[in-house]
Design an enzyme around this catalytic site. Structure first.
Site, PDB file in Angstrom:
ATOM      1  N   ASP A   9       8.609   5.979  13.594  1.00 20.14           N
ATOM      2  CA  ASP A   9       6.955   6.768  13.764  1.00 20.14           C
ATOM      3  C   ASP A   9       6.201   6.284  14.320  1.00 20.14           C
ATOM      4  O   ASP A   9       5.808   7.084  15.215  1.00 20.14           O
ATOM      5  CB  ASP A   9       6.586   6.335  12.193  1.00 20.14           C
ATOM      6  N   ARG A  89      -2.835  -6.996   7.053  1.00 20.36           N
ATOM      7  CA  ARG A  89      -4.170  -6.133   8.476  1.00 20.36           C
ATOM      8  C   ARG A  89      -5.492  -5.538   9.137  1.00 20.36           C
ATOM      9  O   ARG A  89      -5.178  -5.489  10.288  1.00 20.36           O
ATOM     10  CB  ARG A  89      -3.802  -4.742   6.666  1.00 20.36           C
ATOM     11  N   ASP A 118      -2.867   1.382   2.897  1.00 19.48           N
ATOM     12  CA  ASP A 118      -3.014   0.534   4.552  1.00 19.48           C
ATOM     13  C   ASP A 118      -4.147   0.998   5.186  1.00 19.48           C
ATOM     14  O   ASP A 118      -4.670   0.670   6.059  1.00 19.48           O
ATOM     15  CB  ASP A 118      -1.361   0.872   4.752  1.00 19.48           C
ATOM     16  N   SER A 169      10.503   2.625   1.642  1.00 25.13           N
ATOM     17  CA  SER A 169       8.947   1.938   3.139  1.00 25.13           C
ATOM     18  C   SER A 169       9.450   0.627   2.882  1.00 25.13           C
ATOM     19  O   SER A 169       8.508   0.451   2.015  1.00 25.13           O
ATOM     20  CB  SER A 169       8.626   2.939   2.581  1.00 25.13           C
TER      21      SER A 169
HETATM   22  N1  ARG Z   1       1.012  -1.367  -2.433  1.00 27.03           N
HETATM   23  C1  ARG Z   1       1.166  -2.747  -1.300  1.00 27.03           C
HETATM   24  C2  ARG Z   1      -0.112  -2.780  -1.141  1.00 27.03           C
HETATM   25  O1  ARG Z   1      -0.894  -1.549  -0.920  1.00 27.03           O
HETATM   26  C3  ARG Z   1       2.436  -2.574  -0.560  1.00 27.03           C
HETATM   27  C4  ARG Z   1       2.572  -1.802   0.681  1.00 27.03           C
HETATM   28  C5  ARG Z   1       3.480  -1.505   1.868  1.00 27.03           C
HETATM   29  N2  ARG Z   1       3.323  -0.849   2.538  1.00 27.03           N
HETATM   30  C6  ARG Z   1       5.065  -0.123   3.488  1.00 27.03           C
HETATM   31  N3  ARG Z   1       4.011   0.421   4.810  1.00 27.03           N
HETATM   32  N4  ARG Z   1       5.403  -0.309   2.932  1.00 27.03           N
HETATM   33  O2  ARG Z   1       0.001  -3.777   0.015  1.00 27.03           O
END
Ligand code: ARG
Length: 348
Positions: A9, A89, A118, A169
């Site tokens: 990506d 993040r 995210d 993912s």
């Molecule tokens: N659900 C989790 C969160 O909101 C994990 C997110 C994982 N992100 C990813 N790009 N796989 O913190």
């Protein structure tokens, strides 16, 4: 300034941003403990056409300034998720903003789609730190499927590394590994063994337990079995020791910030053990009223982190309370790891 992981990506995003915005691109790749090959990412970014490609190791900053405060607060989202991705993040955004200011950039960019939490964490953190900076999320705009992205990459001669293809993912850092999508979206399906990478199953775990002593000072872990370790090494070691006993798997139907429920898996051996040990030590060191109040605060703190509000006055105020509770949280906790369970067996 693009947050660059080296994957499909964000590799496609370098070229796409150049074309759509007719501008030059600087990439930033960060090591938060997710086993990224920094140098390979740097080389790839430059080959694709980035003008500047920074790589930085932020593991120590991540542990000291994000993970330890969350551990001291006892922050577990919905009581279970230690927030690895959510804590990473704001740190990533902080460094994007720093480079953007240095380069006089008009925008920062990230690879998130429009479905998850995210994107909100990046957007909100950037708005807090640099309200005039634009935030671009190519994957939210370009409407390409994975196959279309690959075709685009081939057509533009973008070098790709498609070997690590996974149906999930995954986001990884020192505090945990988040696994979502693919067949996991069916909450009835038992987690397939291949979703896991840091932990073994109960069947594969050793038949003998391990006992480990974790030393804390003011609510921060500082030693394992009497050996003083820096934060990064301590978390790495706990991930190894607890993961080898299958401790740290979490299967959670989660309420996302964007309003949907999502079944997610986590592996967070160090985070699970350290949270239990820290809580157990607090049971010795805090008064009843402090303990009761701190449990309520922990839920609030976890929601703030989860919702992308790290850089907010409220989170900073909560931290001030937490720090004042940790003055006497100093001692040692003995944990027993056995066949996916972590049991506190002693504290002093
Ligand atoms: N659900 C989790 C969160 O909101 C994990 C997110 C994982 N992100 C990813 N790009 N796989 O913190």
């Amino acid at each position: 300034v693009l947050a660059y992981s080296g994957g499909l990506d964000t590799s496609v995003a370098i070229r796409w941003l150049q074309e759509q915005y007719e501008s030059s691109i600087a990439t930033l790749t960060m090591d938060l403990g997710g086993k990224v090959d920094l140098e390979a990412a740097r080389q790839r970014a430059l080959r694709i056409g980035a003008e500047r490609a920074d790589v930085i190791d932020v593991r120590d900053e991540f542990i000291q300034e994000y993970v330890w405060p969350a551990l001291q607060a006892g922050a577990l989202y919905e009581g279970v998720y230690p927030l690895a991705t959510a804590l990473g993040r704001p740190l990533i955004t902080k460094h994007l903003v720093r480079i953007a200011e240095k380069e006089n950039a008009f925008a920062i960019a990230h690879g998130c789609t429009g479905k998850g939490n995210d994107q909100v964490r990046f957007d909100v953190s950037a708005a807090a730190l640099a309200p005039k900076l634009q935030v671009i999320a190519p994957a939210r705009e370009w409407h390409m499927t994975r196959d279309e992205e690959i075709a685009y990459a081939q057509q533009k001669n973008i070098p790709l590394d498609l070997n690590k293809r996974s149906s999930y993912s995954v986001d990884e850092n020192l505090w945990g590994r988040s696994i979502e999508a693919g067949d996991l979206e069916d909450p009835w399906l038992a987690p397939p063994e291949e979703a896991y990478a840091w932990t073994v199953s109960a069947d594969d775990a050793p038949d003998t337990a391990s006992e480990i002593e974790i030393g804390f000072e003011h609510g921060i872990p500082v030693s394992v079995d009497g050996n003083r370790l820096d934060g990064v090494r301590l978390v790495e070691l706990m991930n190894e020791l607890a993961g080898a006993h299958g401790v740290g798997r979490i299967d959670h139907v989660e309420n996302r910030l964007v309003g949907i429920k999502s079944r997610e898996l986590y592996e967070a051996p160090a985070a699970v053990v350290l949270n239990m040990a820290h809580r157990s030590l607090e049971s010795m060191c805090l008064t009843k009223e402090q303990s009761r109040f701190k449990d309520r605060l922990a839920a609030e703190y976890a929601d703030m982190v989860y919702n992308g509000l790290w850089f907010s006055a409220h989170r900073i105020n909560l931290d001030a309370y937490v720090v004042s509770t940790q003055r006497h949280v100093t001692g040692t906790v003995r944990v027993r790891l056995y066949k996916t369970s972590c049991t506190i067996v002693g504290r002093k």
